[in-house]
Design a protein around this motif. Structure first.
Motif, short mmCIF file in Angstrom:
data_model
loop_
_atom_site.label_atom_id
_atom_site.label_comp_id
_atom_site.label_asym_id
_atom_site.label_seq_id
_atom_site.Cartn_x
_atom_site.Cartn_y
_atom_site.Cartn_z
N VAL A 1 0.86 -1.18 0.00
CA VAL A 1 0.00 0.00 0.00
C VAL A 1 0.90 1.23 0.00
CG1 VAL A 1 -1.65 1.38 1.31
CG2 VAL A 1 -1.96 -1.09 1.15
N VAL A 2 0.75 2.05 -1.03
CA VAL A 2 1.51 3.30 -1.13
C VAL A 2 0.62 4.43 -0.62
CG1 VAL A 2 2.67 4.91 -2.68
CG2 VAL A 2 2.83 2.45 -3.10
N LEU A 3 1.09 5.10 0.42
CA LEU A 3 0.34 6.18 1.05
C LEU A 3 0.89 7.51 0.54
CD1 LEU A 3 0.15 4.75 4.68
CD2 LEU A 3 -1.59 4.62 2.87
N ALA A 4 0.26 8.04 -0.49
CA ALA A 4 0.67 9.31 -1.09
C ALA A 4 -0.16 10.43 -0.47
CB ALA A 4 0.49 9.25 -2.60
N LEU A 5 0.16 10.74 0.79
CA LEU A 5 -0.68 11.59 1.62
C LEU A 5 0.17 12.55 2.43
CD1 LEU A 5 -2.68 8.59 3.12
CD2 LEU A 5 -3.52 10.07 1.29
N VAL A 6 -0.48 13.57 2.99
CA VAL A 6 0.20 14.44 3.95
C VAL A 6 0.49 13.65 5.22
CG1 VAL A 6 -0.80 16.56 3.04
CG2 VAL A 6 -1.98 15.30 4.85
N GLY A 7 1.44 14.17 6.01
CA GLY A 7 1.92 13.42 7.16
C GLY A 7 0.86 12.98 8.15
N GLY A 8 -0.04 13.89 8.54
CA GLY A 8 -1.06 13.54 9.51
C GLY A 8 -1.98 12.43 9.02
N THR A 9 -2.29 12.46 7.74
CA THR A 9 -3.16 11.42 7.18
C THR A 9 -2.42 10.09 7.10
OG1 THR A 9 -4.20 13.16 5.86
CG2 THR A 9 -4.75 10.90 5.30
N VAL A 10 -1.12 10.14 6.78
CA VAL A 10 -0.33 8.90 6.81
C VAL A 10 -0.40 8.27 8.19
CG1 VAL A 10 2.00 7.95 6.69
CG2 VAL A 10 1.26 9.58 4.96
N ARG A 11 -0.20 9.10 9.23
CA ARG A 11 -0.20 8.54 10.59
C ARG A 11 -1.56 7.95 10.94
NH1 ARG A 11 -0.54 6.00 14.01
NH2 ARG A 11 0.25 6.03 16.16
N ALA A 12 -2.63 8.60 10.52
CA ALA A 12 -3.96 8.09 10.81
C ALA A 12 -4.21 6.76 10.10
CB ALA A 12 -5.02 9.11 10.40
N VAL A 13 -3.79 6.65 8.83
CA VAL A 13 -4.00 5.40 8.10
C VAL A 13 -3.12 4.29 8.67
CG1 VAL A 13 -3.87 4.28 5.84
CG2 VAL A 13 -4.76 6.61 6.02
N LEU A 14 -1.90 4.63 9.09
CA LEU A 14 -1.06 3.62 9.74
C LEU A 14 -1.78 3.05 10.96
CD1 LEU A 14 2.49 5.29 9.68
CD2 LEU A 14 1.66 3.42 8.24
N GLN A 15 -2.41 3.95 11.74
CA GLN A 15 -3.14 3.49 12.91
C GLN A 15 -4.32 2.62 12.51
OE1 GLN A 15 -2.20 4.34 16.20
NE2 GLN A 15 -3.57 2.62 16.61
N GLY A 16 -5.02 3.03 11.46
CA GLY A 16 -6.16 2.26 11.00
C GLY A 16 -5.78 0.87 10.54
N ILE A 17 -4.68 0.76 9.81
CA ILE A 17 -4.24 -0.56 9.34
C ILE A 17 -3.76 -1.41 10.51
CG2 ILE A 17 -2.45 -1.73 7.98
CD1 ILE A 17 -2.84 0.41 5.86
N ALA A 18 -3.09 -0.78 11.48
CA ALA A 18 -2.68 -1.52 12.67
C ALA A 18 -3.89 -2.07 13.41
CB ALA A 18 -1.86 -0.62 13.59
#
Length: 439
Positions: free
Chosen positions: A94-111
Motif C-alpha cells: 500500500v503506497v500512502l501518497a498523503l500528507v503526514g497527519g493522514t499517513v499517521r492516521a491510516v497507519l493506525q487504522g491498518i494496525a
C-alpha cells in the motif's frame, strides 16, 4: 505459507491530491518487484475525499493511469483493505501518497485491522521537503519504507529519526519517480521562458501580483521570447494547497503583450519546449534540472524558509528578475546536483536514474518474501505524543464501527456543492473578510 512474490503483487495507492496521485502511481510501479516499471502490475487506485480531491480532468492530466481511481473516505479505504484480505485478495503493498497527519492516521487504522498478513506500507514526499521536516517525518514513521528523493534527503531523514531515538531503517534513498524526458536541445528560432507557478508560494496577493507584473514586464522587454505562466489548476480546482489568489484572476487587472500567456497541461510536455524554467521553489525545477534545462530560482521575495527557495542555497541557481531581464542564465553547481540526485549522470557518487529505485525495490521484495510483518510501530504513540496524536486521529474519523454511509445522487450533489462553497470561501470571501477586518 508461500511467498507473496510467487504471484502477481497486489498494490494499492491512496492519494489526496493530483500531484500525490501521480507520485504514488509512478512510485508503485518503480518499487514493485518486477523486471521493470513497464511490466509492474497496475496498482488499484483510491483518492481521498477532501478539500483537495482532484477532478477527473486533473487526474487525466497526470497521464499516469488509464483507470480513474475510486474516491473514498479514510474509513472506506480501510474497509476495502480489510474486505480484500477476507476475500483472500489482500493487498501486498500500500503506497500512502498523503500528507503526514493522514499517513499517521491510516497507519493506525491498518494496525487496528490486525490482519494476519498486513501489506508493506510505503510513503514519502512528492517533491522538495522544505518545511515541517521533523513533524512530517515523525508522522510518517511506522511505514515500512519511507522514500527519500535524494542522498541529501536520506541523510536528513535518518538524522531526524536517530535524533529522537526512532528506528531509521525504513528510510530508503530513491528519487522523484517522474523525472525523465529528453535532454534539453535548443532549437533555432525558439526562446521560451516558463514560470512554474505554485498554489501557495508566494502566498500573499501583493507578492503574487509582483511576480505576475515582473513576468509581464519581462515579456515586454523581450518581444521575441515566449513567456508562459504554467498553472497547476484551472479556476474552481484545487491541488494539495489551497490557492487563495489565483493568477488567472490577478492577470485580469493587467494588460499583457501577445508573447505572454497562461498554459496548463502535463509539466513534462511543457518542459519539452522550455528553454528557461523560472520558479520560486516548485518541484518543476528538479524536473528541469534533470533534463539539463536552464533553471532559475527567484530571490525577489527573499530567500526564506516559508518560500522554500532556501532549499536551493548552494545550487548556483538563485537569481532575480532584474538579472533575468538583463539576459542572465544561472549555471547549476554540479556537486549540489549530485546530492539532489537530479541531472547527475556521470557525476562522482551518483547512480544512473534507472538504478535509483533498486534499493527500494529490493527492500519491498525482501519484506514480501519474508514472514508476516510485525505490527506497525510508529514513533508517535499515546505515550510519546499524548497531547498531539489523539487530535490527529480524531480529525480523520477512521472509526470502522460507525455505520457505512449510503452513497446516493443527492449525497454526491450536496458534497460537490459543499466543496464549491468551500473553494469560493477561500478565494473570494476570506480575502474580503480580512480586508474589512484589517487582518
Amino acid at each position: 505459507m508461500p511467498s507473496r512474490t510467487d504471484r502477481t503483487v497486489r498494490v494499492a495507492v491512496l492519494a489526496d491530491s493530483d500531484t500525490r496521485w501521480k507520485w504514488g502511481v509512478l512510485t508503485a510501479r518503480r518499487i514493485t518487484p518486477a523486471s521493470g516499471p513497464e511490466s509492474a502490475p497496475a496498482p488499484t487506485g483510491f483518492v481521498l475525499r477532501g478539500r483537495a480531491t482532484p477532478t477527473t480532468r486533473q487526474l487525466a492530466e497526470t497521464a499516469v493511469s488509464d483507470t480513474v481511481p475510486r474516491e473514498v473516505t479514510g474509513a472506506e479505504f480501510l474497509r476495502e483493505v480489510r474486505d480484500a484480505a477476507e476475500r483472500g485478495e489482500g493487498y501486498d503493498v500500500v503506497v500512502l501518497a498523503l500528507v503526514g497527519g493522514t499517513v499517521r492516521a491510516v497507519l493506525q487504522g491498518i494496525a487496528d485491522l490486525a490482519l494476519d498478513r498486513r501489506p508493506v506500507l510505503v510513503t514519502g514526499y512528492v517533491g522538495v521537503v522544505y518545511e515541517k521536516l521533523a513533524d512530517g517525518l515523525l508522522l510518517r514513521h511506522g511505514a515500512d519504507v519511507v522514500l527519500a528523493n535524494s542522498r541529501h534527503d536520506a541523510e536528513r531523514f535518518r538524522a531526524v529519526y536517530e535524533g529522537v531515538g526512532a528506528d531509521p531503517g525504513s528510510v530508503v534513498e530513491a528519487a522523484l519517480p517522474f523525472l525523465g524526458g529528453a535532454p534539453h536541445k535548443p532549437e533555432p528560432g525558439r526562446d521560451t521562458l516558463v514560470f512554474a507557478a505554485q498554489p501557495s508560494v508566494p502566498v500573499t496577493k501583493a507578492e503574487r501580483a509582483y511576480v505576475l507584473r515582473r513576468l509581464v514586464e519581462h515579456a515586454r522587454l523581450h518581444p521575441d521570447r515566449e513567456v508562459l505562466l504554467k498553472l497547476r489548476s484551472r479556476p474552481g480546482e484545487h491541488t494539495t494547497h489551497l490557492e487563495e489568489f489565483p493568477y488567472q484572476k490577478l492577470v485580469r487587472e493587467l494588460p499583457t503583450p501577445p508573447n505572454f500567456r497562461l498554459v496548463y497541461g502535463h509539466m513534462g510536455e511543457v518542459l519539452d519546449r522550455t528553454d528557461l524554467l523560472v520558479t520560486v521553489s516548485s518541484t518543476a525545477a528538479l524536473e528541469a534540472l534533470h533534463r539539463r534545462i536552464p533553471t532559475a530560482i527567484l530571490t525577489d521575495l527573499g530567500v526564506r524558509e516559508p518560500l522554500g527557495n532556501h532549499h536551493f542555497i548552494g545550487s548556483g541557481l538563485l537569481t532575480s528578475f532584474d538579472a533575468l531581464d538583463k539576459g542572465a542564465v544561472p549555471e547549476p553547481d554540479e556537486p549540489w546536483l549530485a546530492r539532489q540526485g537530479v541531472g547527475a549522470e556521470g557525476l562522482p557518487g551518483s547512480l544512473p536514474y534507472e538504478q535509483a529505485f533498486d534499493a527500494a525495490r529490493e527492500r519491498v521484495a525482501r519484506l514480501l518474501a519474508g514472514p508476516a510483518l510485525p505490527p506497525v510501530a510508529p514513533y508517535y504513540t499515546a505515550e510519546t505524543a499524548g497531547g498531539y496524536l489523539p487530535g490527529i486521529l480524531a480529525r480523520h474519523r477512521l472509526d470502522l464501527s460507525a455505520p457505512e454511509p449510503r452513497e446516493s445522487g443527492v449525497r454526491r450533489i450536496v458534497r460537490e456543492a459543499a466543496r464549491g462553497a468551500y473553494r469560493h470561501g477561500v478565494q473570494r470571501v476570506a480575502p474580503v473578510i480580512r480586508r474589512l477586518g484589517e487582518l
